[in-house]
Write a protein that holds these residues in place. Structure first.
Motif, PDB file in Angstrom:
ATOM      1  N   ARG A   1       0.907  -1.055  -0.005  1.00 47.72           N
ATOM      2  CA  ARG A   1      -0.155   0.210  -0.005  1.00 47.72           C
ATOM      3  C   ARG A   1       0.928   1.539  -0.071  1.00 47.72           C
ATOM      4  NH1 ARG A   1      -1.479  -3.361   3.545  1.00 47.72           N
ATOM      5  NH2 ARG A   1      -0.971  -1.955   5.546  1.00 47.72           N
ATOM      6  N   CYS A   2       1.706   1.278  -0.822  1.00 49.35           N
ATOM      7  CA  CYS A   2       2.751   2.389  -0.925  1.00 49.35           C
ATOM      8  C   CYS A   2       2.703   3.135  -2.273  1.00 49.35           C
ATOM      9  CB  CYS A   2       4.028   2.103  -0.722  1.00 49.35           C
ATOM     10  SG  CYS A   2       4.506   1.469   1.055  1.00 49.35           S
ATOM     11  N   ILE A   3       3.037   4.207  -2.332  1.00 50.53           N
ATOM     12  CA  ILE A   3       3.056   5.205  -3.793  1.00 50.53           C
ATOM     13  C   ILE A   3       4.600   5.395  -3.957  1.00 50.53           C
ATOM     14  CG2 ILE A   3       2.588   7.220  -4.784  1.00 50.53           C
ATOM     15  CD1 ILE A   3       0.024   7.150  -2.861  1.00 50.53           C
ATOM     16  N   PHE A   4       4.889   5.138  -5.166  1.00 51.29           N
ATOM     17  CA  PHE A   4       6.421   5.350  -5.866  1.00 51.29           C
ATOM     18  C   PHE A   4       5.814   6.455  -7.040  1.00 51.29           C
ATOM     19  CE2 PHE A   4       6.972   1.825  -3.461  1.00 51.29           C
ATOM     20  CZ  PHE A   4       8.348   2.076  -2.784  1.00 51.29           C
ATOM     21  N   ARG A   5       6.495   7.603  -6.968  1.00 50.26           N
ATOM     22  CA  ARG A   5       6.468   8.438  -8.122  1.00 50.26           C
ATOM     23  C   ARG A   5       7.625   9.341  -8.695  1.00 50.26           C
ATOM     24  NH1 ARG A   5       4.669  13.350  -6.307  1.00 50.26           N
ATOM     25  NH2 ARG A   5       4.106  13.637  -4.168  1.00 50.26           N
ATOM     26  N   ASN A   6       7.668   9.752  -9.629  1.00 53.01           N
ATOM     27  CA  ASN A   6       8.874  10.460 -10.271  1.00 53.01           C
ATOM     28  C   ASN A   6      10.281  10.189  -9.699  1.00 53.01           C
ATOM     29  OD1 ASN A   6       6.225  12.249  -9.932  1.00 53.01           O
ATOM     30  ND2 ASN A   6       7.595  13.253 -11.718  1.00 53.01           N
ATOM     31  N   THR A   7      10.383   8.965  -9.642  1.00 50.92           N
ATOM     32  CA  THR A   7      11.703   8.653  -9.265  1.00 50.92           C
ATOM     33  C   THR A   7      12.755   9.013 -10.515  1.00 50.92           C
ATOM     34  OG1 THR A   7      11.178   6.642  -7.906  1.00 50.92           O
ATOM     35  CG2 THR A   7      13.257   6.703  -9.136  1.00 50.92           C
ATOM     36  N   ARG A   8      14.098   9.364  -9.956  1.00 52.30           N
ATOM     37  CA  ARG A   8      15.162   9.848 -10.939  1.00 52.30           C
ATOM     38  C   ARG A   8      15.906   8.907 -11.469  1.00 52.30           C
ATOM     39  NH1 ARG A   8      15.290  14.311  -6.691  1.00 52.30           N
ATOM     40  NH2 ARG A   8      17.010  12.853  -5.880  1.00 52.30           N
ATOM     41  N   THR A   9      16.308   8.652 -12.704  1.00 49.57           N
ATOM     42  CA  THR A   9      17.267   7.850 -13.105  1.00 49.57           C
ATOM     43  C   THR A   9      17.344   6.423 -12.691  1.00 49.57           C
ATOM     44  OG1 THR A   9      18.368  10.045 -13.183  1.00 49.57           O
ATOM     45  CG2 THR A   9      19.524   7.984 -13.878  1.00 49.57           C
ATOM     46  N   ALA A  10      17.351   6.193 -11.351  1.00 49.28           N
ATOM     47  CA  ALA A  10      17.533   4.917 -10.916  1.00 49.28           C
ATOM     48  C   ALA A  10      16.231   4.053 -10.799  1.00 49.28           C
ATOM     49  CB  ALA A  10      18.346   5.027  -9.700  1.00 49.28           C
ATOM     50  N   HIS A  11      16.156   2.892 -10.062  1.00 48.21           N
ATOM     51  CA  HIS A  11      14.763   2.283 -10.138  1.00 48.21           C
ATOM     52  C   HIS A  11      13.971   2.676  -8.861  1.00 48.21           C
ATOM     53  CE1 HIS A  11      17.460  -0.091 -12.719  1.00 48.21           C
ATOM     54  NE2 HIS A  11      18.136  -0.721 -11.484  1.00 48.21           N
ATOM     55  N   HIS A  12      12.713   2.724  -9.104  1.00 49.03           N
ATOM     56  CA  HIS A  12      11.862   2.648  -8.064  1.00 49.03           C
ATOM     57  C   HIS A  12      11.871   1.775  -6.647  1.00 49.03           C
ATOM     58  CE1 HIS A  12       8.894   5.610 -10.005  1.00 49.03           C
ATOM     59  NE2 HIS A  12       9.381   4.971 -11.314  1.00 49.03           N
ATOM     60  N   VAL A  13      12.254   0.304  -7.047  1.00 45.40           N
ATOM     61  CA  VAL A  13      12.440  -0.556  -6.262  1.00 45.40           C
ATOM     62  C   VAL A  13      13.506  -1.368  -6.796  1.00 45.40           C
ATOM     63  CG1 VAL A  13      11.468  -2.464  -4.762  1.00 45.40           C
ATOM     64  CG2 VAL A  13      10.011  -0.701  -5.284  1.00 45.40           C
ATOM     65  N   LYS A  14      14.732  -1.557  -5.941  1.00 40.16           N
ATOM     66  CA  LYS A  14      15.776  -2.467  -6.273  1.00 40.16           C
ATOM     67  C   LYS A  14      15.649  -3.460  -5.115  1.00 40.16           C
ATOM     68  CE  LYS A  14      20.576  -3.146  -8.283  1.00 40.16           C
ATOM     69  NZ  LYS A  14      21.488  -2.494  -9.026  1.00 40.16           N
ATOM     70  N   SER A  15      15.942  -4.684  -5.311  1.00 39.78           N
ATOM     71  CA  SER A  15      16.185  -5.657  -4.167  1.00 39.78           C
ATOM     72  C   SER A  15      16.843  -6.677  -4.347  1.00 39.78           C
ATOM     73  CB  SER A  15      14.555  -6.079  -3.747  1.00 39.78           C
ATOM     74  OG  SER A  15      14.652  -7.122  -2.663  1.00 39.78           O
TER      75      SER A  15
END
Length: 307
Positions: free
Chosen positions: A182-196
């Motif tokens: 239930r999270c929001i990710f927006r407008n990430t710059r250049t890299a990844h929203h989620v890296k795991s």
């Protein structure tokens, strides 16, 4: 063999709730004896509750004690303008810590990987928090039995590839579980929203969107493989993506983690790119279960790359 993805939530809940906090209440605010979060961190002991009044704090803190609950007493608790140890705004080296209701903004360090929260310890829960314009929103190290659980939180404008890339959320060590719900990710710059690099990764009921101005690379990447569940999310790849080829990438850096379950189901994915993109690229030997996904745009649903 790793536990399957569908058992991971129960495992995480047991780990994070096994030993409740039972310590003192430390109050932080302009009218309190402790005026800065760092002052509370300096005296915090196992099991303490730290309650922070609304306000903008030009401060950072290193939390060494375990079983802490660090929470806002109301909306508008913002930490910005300072980092500790060239790592982040909060550095958490204790275990079984909960952070709730706090905004972390503008983390910058000389290595270009400054984090709103830098996790060094074992087991962290983040709830109802915001990560704005940091290099990393959350950067997690830790042991292979550690769980990072993030719920009901927002990540906006994070990311950097000025040095080694920094991401919205980065589980940079093979912890047991990264659980995002239930999270929001927006407008990430250049890299990844989620890296795991976690052994198990779960992303559920969240929104991960570039929007018209975001320049992210992958929406989700598990570069070392590992079990993956991506379920019930709204996903969008924007026209300015720095990596227009792929939305979700699995195992592209070599399959170092045992990989048994790859489940991508009941998501809504839209590509706003002018050319074709791949929804899921799988570089592992495991089979991806794709079901119930609604996909629009010029999209190749699955690309399988031999190991």
């Amino acid at each position: 063999m790793n536990r399957p993805c569908h058992t991971a939530i129960a495992f995480a809940a047991a780990m994070l709730c096994a030993v409740p906090a039972t310590g003192r209440i430390l109050e932080v605010g302009a009218e309190r004896a402790l005026t800065l979060p760092s002052e509370a961190a300096a005296i915090a002991a196992t099991g303490d509750f730290i309650r922070i009044d609304p306000g903008i704090y030009a401060d950072c803190a290193v939390w060494r004690a375990s079983r802490l609950v660090i929470e806002a007493t109301g909306p508008g608790v913002v930490l910005t303008g300072k980092t500790c140890q060239e790592q982040g705004i909060f550095i958490i080296s204790g275990s079984n810590v909960t952070v709730r209701g706090i905004t972390f903004a503008g983390a910058r360090v000389v290595w270009h990987n400054g984090a709103g929260i830098r996790l060094l310890g074992r087991n962290l829960t983040v709830e109802h928090s915001r990560f704005l314009d940091n290099e990393n929103g959350i950067l997690a190290g830790g042991r292979s039995d550690s769980v990072l659980r993030i719920t009901d939180s927002e990540f906006a404008g994070n990311g950097s590839c000025a040095g080694a890339c920094a991401h919205g959320v980065y589980a940079g060590a093979p912890i047991y579980l990264l659980d995002i719900e239930r999270c929001i990710f927006r407008n990430t710059r250049t890299a990844h929203h989620v890296k795991s690099r976690a052994l198990n990764t779960m992303i559920i009921d969240s929104r991960i969107e570039d929007g018209p101005d975001g320049t992210s690379s992958y929406l989700i990447e598990t570069p070392d493989g590992g079990n993956l569940l991506v379920q019930g999310n709204v996903l969008e790849k924007g026209p300015l993506s720095s990596n227009p080829r792929v939305a979700i990438s699995i195992g592209v850096e070599g399959v170092k983690n045992p990989t048994d379950k790859l489940v991508i189901r009941n998501n809504v994915f839209r590509s706003d790119l002018p050319g074709r993109t791949v929804f899921v690229r799988n570089s592992t030997a495991a089979t991806v279960l794709l079901e119930g996904n609604a996909i629009t745009g010029d999209v190749e649903v699955l690309e399988t790359v031999p190991e």
